[in-house]
Design a protein around this motif. Sequence first.
Motif, PDB file in Angstrom:
ATOM      1  N   LYS A  14      -7.283 -13.058  -3.467  1.00 48.82           N
ATOM      2  CA  LYS A  14      -5.964 -12.453  -3.251  1.00 48.82           C
ATOM      3  C   LYS A  14      -5.145 -12.594  -4.538  1.00 48.82           C
ATOM      4  O   LYS A  14      -4.275 -13.458  -4.654  1.00 48.82           O
ATOM      5  CB  LYS A  14      -5.263 -13.120  -2.067  1.00 48.82           C
ATOM      6  N   GLU A  16      -2.865 -10.872  -5.501  1.00 49.96           N
ATOM      7  CA  GLU A  16      -1.449 -10.586  -5.267  1.00 49.96           C
ATOM      8  C   GLU A  16      -0.612 -11.859  -5.245  1.00 49.96           C
ATOM      9  O   GLU A  16       0.607 -11.810  -5.441  1.00 49.96           O
ATOM     10  CB  GLU A  16      -1.264  -9.831  -3.945  1.00 49.96           C
ATOM     11  N   ASP A  17      -1.250 -13.009  -4.992  1.00 46.14           N
ATOM     12  CA  ASP A  17      -0.518 -14.279  -5.043  1.00 46.14           C
ATOM     13  C   ASP A  17      -0.110 -14.624  -6.477  1.00 46.14           C
ATOM     14  O   ASP A  17       0.806 -15.417  -6.692  1.00 46.14           O
ATOM     15  CB  ASP A  17      -1.380 -15.420  -4.481  1.00 46.14           C
ATOM     16  N   ALA A  20       2.180  -9.565  -7.794  1.00 43.97           N
ATOM     17  CA  ALA A  20       2.255  -8.839  -6.525  1.00 43.97           C
ATOM     18  C   ALA A  20       1.569  -7.477  -6.562  1.00 43.97           C
ATOM     19  O   ALA A  20       1.002  -7.033  -5.567  1.00 43.97           O
ATOM     20  CB  ALA A  20       3.706  -8.684  -6.099  1.00 43.97           C
ATOM     21  N   SER A  21       1.611  -6.810  -7.713  1.00 41.20           N
ATOM     22  CA  SER A  21       1.031  -5.467  -7.808  1.00 41.20           C
ATOM     23  C   SER A  21       0.822  -5.101  -9.266  1.00 41.20           C
ATOM     24  O   SER A  21       1.369  -5.750 -10.173  1.00 41.20           O
ATOM     25  CB  SER A  21       1.963  -4.439  -7.163  1.00 41.20           C
ATOM     26  N   TYR A  73      -4.409 -12.240 -15.160  1.00 44.17           N
ATOM     27  CA  TYR A  73      -4.441 -11.266 -14.063  1.00 44.17           C
ATOM     28  C   TYR A  73      -5.247 -10.024 -14.448  1.00 44.17           C
ATOM     29  O   TYR A  73      -6.126  -9.579 -13.693  1.00 44.17           O
ATOM     30  CB  TYR A  73      -3.011 -10.864 -13.684  1.00 44.17           C
ATOM     31  N   ARG A  77      -8.799  -8.852 -12.782  1.00 42.24           N
ATOM     32  CA  ARG A  77      -8.938  -7.522 -12.174  1.00 42.24           C
ATOM     33  C   ARG A  77     -10.090  -6.757 -12.820  1.00 42.24           C
ATOM     34  O   ARG A  77     -10.877  -6.097 -12.137  1.00 42.24           O
ATOM     35  CB  ARG A  77      -7.636  -6.738 -12.341  1.00 42.24           C
TER      36      ARG A  77
END
Length: 594
Positions: A14, A16-17, A20-21, A73, A77
Amino acid sequence: MKKRSEVEIKDTWKLEDMVASDSQWEQLFEEASSKVKQYADYKGRLDESADTLYACLKFDDEISRETELLYVYSRMRSDQDTADQKYQDMFSRAQSLSYKASEYSSYIVPEILSMPEEKLDAYMKADNGISHFKRALEMVLNKREHTLSGEMEELLAQSYDATQGASQIFTMFNNADVKFPVITGENGEAVQITHGNYISLMENQDRRIRKDAFEGLYSVYAQYSNTLAAAFSTNIKQAVFYARAKKYESSRQYYLAGNEVPELVYDNLVRAVRDNLPKLHRYAGVRRKLLGVDELHMYDLYVPMVAEYDRRYTYEEAKAIVKEGLAPLGEEYLSILQEGFDSRWIDVYENEGKRSGAYSWGTYGSHPYVLLNFHGTLNDVFTLAHEMGHSIHSWYSDKNQPFTYAGYKIFVAEVASTCNEALLIRHLLKKAGSREEKAYLLNHFLESFRGTLFRQTMFAEFEDMAHKKGAAGESLTAQSLCRMYRQLNVDYFGPEMNVDAQIDYEWERIPHFYTPFYVYQYATGFSAAVAISSRIMKGEEGALEGYKKFLSGGCSMTPIELLKLCGVDMSTTRPVDEALAFFGELLDEFEGLR
């Protein structure tokens, strides 16, 4: 193999933790890109006052935290699917911003080092919060003789972005572009060789499958030997260049100094393992005998020698086994472990384009994450324990240290992860219900020694030799690198092993060689972990408390001093010697069961 979009959400991390986006990432990127220019406000002014120095150091921390978030991040991704162009672009921009921050901040260390010691001492006594940076400044001062002028440091910082090509080329080749052949599986089905299933194929009891997978994988690397030799050689030249620019005697000294590790530790490791190679030769002989083969080949190294217990585990079973095995670490540790399981810290299964292997990563202020490629082998169960060891180490460090000191040095990074593995195997050995099960588990533990202590030390020897040749101006061709790597395999495995020609190309597929002088720390960390787990399992007074202090220490102390909290002194050969003696005892026990 599933595409990323087809993977169930519950089996993904997750992210997003953390951010967020993607749109929030873009906003943070724009803000950081603008903010990084404020480094210029402090340039040439650090000796003005204690307040100015403190403000600059505090700002540097803020930028480091913000660029780290953007970098981690976007890279994670991208690692979900390395062929995804969107995240490749985001990561490339984050990487460039990070290099830009290094360039803009490159004046800080030279300016601090140019200040009179009396003035700096006086500033450090100011009552404005600057004492927070005392340890950080001490680390800077220790590198005084390796710090260049402000202009030269800025020029070096400007070069970083342009010198990462070798590593980037290897990463894209190895994860996004390379395709391995299809072989025939156990039931006549077509099986595509991938990074993720290669070890599973090598553990197959069918020798034909192992041989086909081995030869299939290395047939591809053999085709690209010249390209990969050029990439690896370029990476070495880059390391040698920066070492010389920074006035270090060698690239090895340069990289070890970055972790505050004496070179003696490296040499002690190689010497101790070399002295104990007869134990590995004996192990190869035992493996050949138990597999019932006339000649032991390199593709026979991973298959369990106790076929009856060659079983698979579901992910749910793996989590339960790991939690039970880590019970000696106490309720608090187990609650953190369970939180990771329940809160999607972990990206579980392989998908098309996903980065191979496994790792733990994250950023300060968010929980850590784990990337797996889970296939249900016993090795995968241990990988889960290993990577959660990294994550919980980070959790403790982040909780107990400010951002400045939360990031622990690479030298101690493998200790917590390997300690988890050592505790888990000891637990499973105690629980073993039969001689065959115990033999199967001993086989796994012996393989951990072979794969970590012996193999990573062999990697460390190869890397050291290659860097020395590169520094001496010798040509690092595919032929010379393969020849060097082959001889090390001959030395390490001894007369019981038929060293297949394909293994000469193995160096081409090791990602950690592009992070110079990293691999030896797996071996030193393993040795330290064996010692620590022994103390915890025996219930020695203060062992668990000392270990928790170690986990919480970040980089607030040198790695050697941190490990002393656990009763382990890596400045001596004792931990490595004890681990290798234990390997001999396990081998005795294993032979006694067969």
